[in-house]
Design an enzyme around this catalytic site. Sequence first.
Site, PDB file in Angstrom:
ATOM      1  N   CYS A   1     -12.991  15.476  65.068  1.00  0.00           N
ATOM      2  CA  CYS A   1     -12.704  16.411  66.167  1.00  0.00           C
ATOM      3  C   CYS A   1     -12.839  17.875  65.738  1.00  0.00           C
ATOM      4  O   CYS A   1     -13.021  18.749  66.586  1.00  0.00           O
ATOM      5  CB  CYS A   1     -11.313  16.154  66.727  1.00  0.00           C
ATOM      6  SG  CYS A   1     -11.169  14.508  67.437  1.00  0.00           S
TER       7      CYS A   1
ATOM      8  N   HIS B   1      -8.941  22.489  70.847  1.00  0.00           N
ATOM      9  CA  HIS B   1      -9.439  21.120  70.926  1.00  0.00           C
ATOM     10  C   HIS B   1      -8.686  20.408  72.050  1.00  0.00           C
ATOM     11  O   HIS B   1      -7.473  20.549  72.193  1.00  0.00           O
ATOM     12  CB  HIS B   1      -9.207  20.415  69.592  1.00  0.00           C
ATOM     13  CG  HIS B   1      -9.544  18.958  69.630  1.00  0.00           C
ATOM     14  ND1 HIS B   1     -10.715  18.492  70.179  1.00  0.00           N
ATOM     15  CD2 HIS B   1      -8.864  17.866  69.212  1.00  0.00           C
ATOM     16  CE1 HIS B   1     -10.740  17.179  70.092  1.00  0.00           C
ATOM     17  NE2 HIS B   1      -9.627  16.766  69.503  1.00  0.00           N
TER      18      HIS B   1
ATOM     19  N   ASN C   1     -10.697  13.378  75.497  1.00  0.00           N
ATOM     20  CA  ASN C   1     -10.974  13.896  74.152  1.00  0.00           C
ATOM     21  C   ASN C   1     -12.419  13.540  73.790  1.00  0.00           C
ATOM     22  O   ASN C   1     -12.736  12.368  73.602  1.00  0.00           O
ATOM     23  CB  ASN C   1      -9.980  13.270  73.171  1.00  0.00           C
ATOM     24  CG  ASN C   1     -10.165  13.781  71.748  1.00  0.00           C
ATOM     25  OD1 ASN C   1     -11.151  14.444  71.433  1.00  0.00           O
ATOM     26  ND2 ASN C   1      -9.215  13.458  70.883  1.00  0.00           N
TER      27      ASN C   1
HETATM   28  O1  UT7 Z   1      -8.468  14.335  68.526  1.00  0.00           O
HETATM   29  C1  UT7 Z   1      -7.835  13.933  67.377  1.00  0.00           C
HETATM   30  C2  UT7 Z   1      -6.406  14.175  67.467  1.00  0.00           C
HETATM   31  N1  UT7 Z   1      -5.773  13.159  68.245  1.00  0.00           N
HETATM   32  C3  UT7 Z   1      -4.703  13.478  68.915  1.00  0.00           C
HETATM   33  O2  UT7 Z   1      -4.348  14.626  68.933  1.00  0.00           O
HETATM   34  C4  UT7 Z   1      -3.874  12.415  69.569  1.00  0.00           C
HETATM   35  C5  UT7 Z   1      -2.447  12.671  69.251  1.00  0.00           C
HETATM   36  N2  UT7 Z   1      -1.516  11.766  69.867  1.00  0.00           N
HETATM   37  C6  UT7 Z   1      -1.289  11.737  71.200  1.00  0.00           C
HETATM   38  O3  UT7 Z   1      -1.908  12.426  71.963  1.00  0.00           O
HETATM   39  C7  UT7 Z   1      -0.149  10.865  71.702  1.00  0.00           C
HETATM   40  O4  UT7 Z   1       0.593  10.391  70.599  1.00  0.00           O
HETATM   41  C8  UT7 Z   1      -0.641   9.662  72.544  1.00  0.00           C
HETATM   42  C9  UT7 Z   1      -1.146  10.159  73.867  1.00  0.00           C
HETATM   43  C10 UT7 Z   1      -1.720   8.897  71.805  1.00  0.00           C
HETATM   44  C11 UT7 Z   1       0.550   8.727  72.841  1.00  0.00           C
HETATM   45  O5  UT7 Z   1       1.613   9.423  73.451  1.00  0.00           O
HETATM   46  P1  UT7 Z   1       3.088   9.269  72.877  1.00  0.00           P
HETATM   47  O6  UT7 Z   1       3.966  10.026  73.774  1.00  0.00           O
HETATM   48  O7  UT7 Z   1       3.075   9.644  71.420  1.00  0.00           O
HETATM   49  O8  UT7 Z   1       3.349   7.731  73.106  1.00  0.00           O
HETATM   50  P2  UT7 Z   1       3.685   6.601  72.017  1.00  0.00           P
HETATM   51  O9  UT7 Z   1       2.498   6.340  71.144  1.00  0.00           O
HETATM   52  O10 UT7 Z   1       4.963   6.950  71.363  1.00  0.00           O
HETATM   53  O11 UT7 Z   1       3.881   5.352  72.972  1.00  0.00           O
HETATM   54  C12 UT7 Z   1       4.947   5.271  73.917  1.00  0.00           C
HETATM   55  C13 UT7 Z   1       4.855   3.945  74.634  1.00  0.00           C
HETATM   56  C14 UT7 Z   1       4.722   2.772  73.698  1.00  0.00           C
HETATM   57  O12 UT7 Z   1       5.477   1.702  74.187  1.00  0.00           O
HETATM   58  P3  UT7 Z   1       6.935   1.382  73.562  1.00  0.00           P
HETATM   59  O13 UT7 Z   1       6.668   1.087  72.117  1.00  0.00           O
HETATM   60  O14 UT7 Z   1       7.735   2.617  73.774  1.00  0.00           O
HETATM   61  O15 UT7 Z   1       7.355   0.207  74.359  1.00  0.00           O
HETATM   62  C15 UT7 Z   1       3.256   2.402  73.779  1.00  0.00           C
HETATM   63  O16 UT7 Z   1       3.010   1.049  73.517  1.00  0.00           O
HETATM   64  O17 UT7 Z   1       3.707   3.915  75.473  1.00  0.00           O
HETATM   65  C16 UT7 Z   1       2.954   2.722  75.219  1.00  0.00           C
HETATM   66  N3  UT7 Z   1       1.541   2.997  75.483  1.00  0.00           N
HETATM   67  C17 UT7 Z   1       1.014   2.926  76.722  1.00  0.00           C
HETATM   68  N4  UT7 Z   1       1.534   2.608  77.916  1.00  0.00           N
HETATM   69  C18 UT7 Z   1       0.735   2.637  78.985  1.00  0.00           C
HETATM   70  C19 UT7 Z   1       0.568   3.357  74.626  1.00  0.00           C
HETATM   71  N5  UT7 Z   1      -0.591   3.514  75.264  1.00  0.00           N
HETATM   72  C20 UT7 Z   1      -0.350   3.255  76.574  1.00  0.00           C
HETATM   73  C21 UT7 Z   1      -1.154   3.266  77.734  1.00  0.00           C
HETATM   74  N6  UT7 Z   1      -0.567   2.968  78.902  1.00  0.00           N
HETATM   75  N7  UT7 Z   1      -2.459   3.594  77.706  1.00  0.00           N
END
Ligand code: UT7
Length: 323
Positions: free
Chosen positions: A113, A250, A280
Amino acid sequence: MIRSVVRGIGASLPRRIMKNADFEGMVETSDEWIAQRTGIRQRHIAADDETTASLGEAAARAALANAGLTPADIDLIVLATSTPNNTFPATSVEIQNRLGMRHGFAFDMQAVCSGFVYAVTTADLYIRGGLAKRVLVIGSETFSRILDWSDRSTCVLFGDGAGAIVLEAAEGAGSITDRGVIAASLRSDGEHKDKLFVDGGPSTTGTIGHLRMEGREVFKHAVGMITDVIEAVFSQAGVTAQDIDWFVPHQANKRIIDASAKKLGIADEKVVVTVNLHGNTSAASVPLALSAAVADGRIKRGDLVLLEAMGGGFTWGAVLVRW
Ligand code: UT7
């Protein structure tokens, strides 16, 4: 002193738009979850005949037209991508051929990225070192080809597209009022390799592999890393957040963008956001956002523009440009 001035900009997006709701039924997710957690509402997805080379070529042609130049005027093409058409030769050389260039040279840069920020910094050094007068800097990606479409935690986040700028050597006074690239700061740290990577490659599995990410872990590091390199660039240039006209970060997650701008003290109205439209797009995200803000008249000649990116590796970096 010689400065690398932005002479033109262009973009290209695949024809097909995929909305958040289109994932419902494919994986367990919802428009609401994706929009709330990331700010993404849609992304473009490449068809079979749309590749990193074809999207990159289209963005390059748009940037050349915007600059009033032709491929004959370009000495060097630097393509930032992690999704090349082939393992080799470099996709930049394929773009060079598509543009009908039988002169000059081209190479790819792989910083995921952060690729565009790395490529602009590299092109600036080629120009200031006298090895090139005009450089096409392209970010082009087809991440849809390396996504695991059954993994809801990653497949909803990424999209395809390309953006390009033409950088041109121009005489500057060596001051902050010069047009062109003013300052840059790049970083990487391989300790974080397993937090965002592709689980395949020519020298290991012999396959292309799929993107794997510990999103929460990446998120945890992102804001600190982004603001560190931006502060390094501010101190190199002797400017503060108040001097910035436009912040073009980004486009991975609206929450990361908001938190970074807040920590730096950059006002919301100066932040360019396209993650809602493109998702992204990795190395294409910054030039796509730049292109949108130039096309709608927000970024104008003479504006001080701050670019930033962070991604797999980890790699991260920032560039300050007077437009
Ligand atoms: O470009 C390179 C750099 N990359 C980034 O900057 C990405 C950085 N990370 C992020 O943007 C965020 O961490 C995400 C958008 C990927 C995830 O958001 P989050 O608020 O950190 O959510 P999480 O990973 O803590 O997940 C929360 C919950 C989980 O369920 P439990 O364990 O709380 O039951 C996940 O399983 O959301 C669940 N989950 C989803 N639910 C519905 C994960 N993906 C999805 C989805 N739809 N697509």
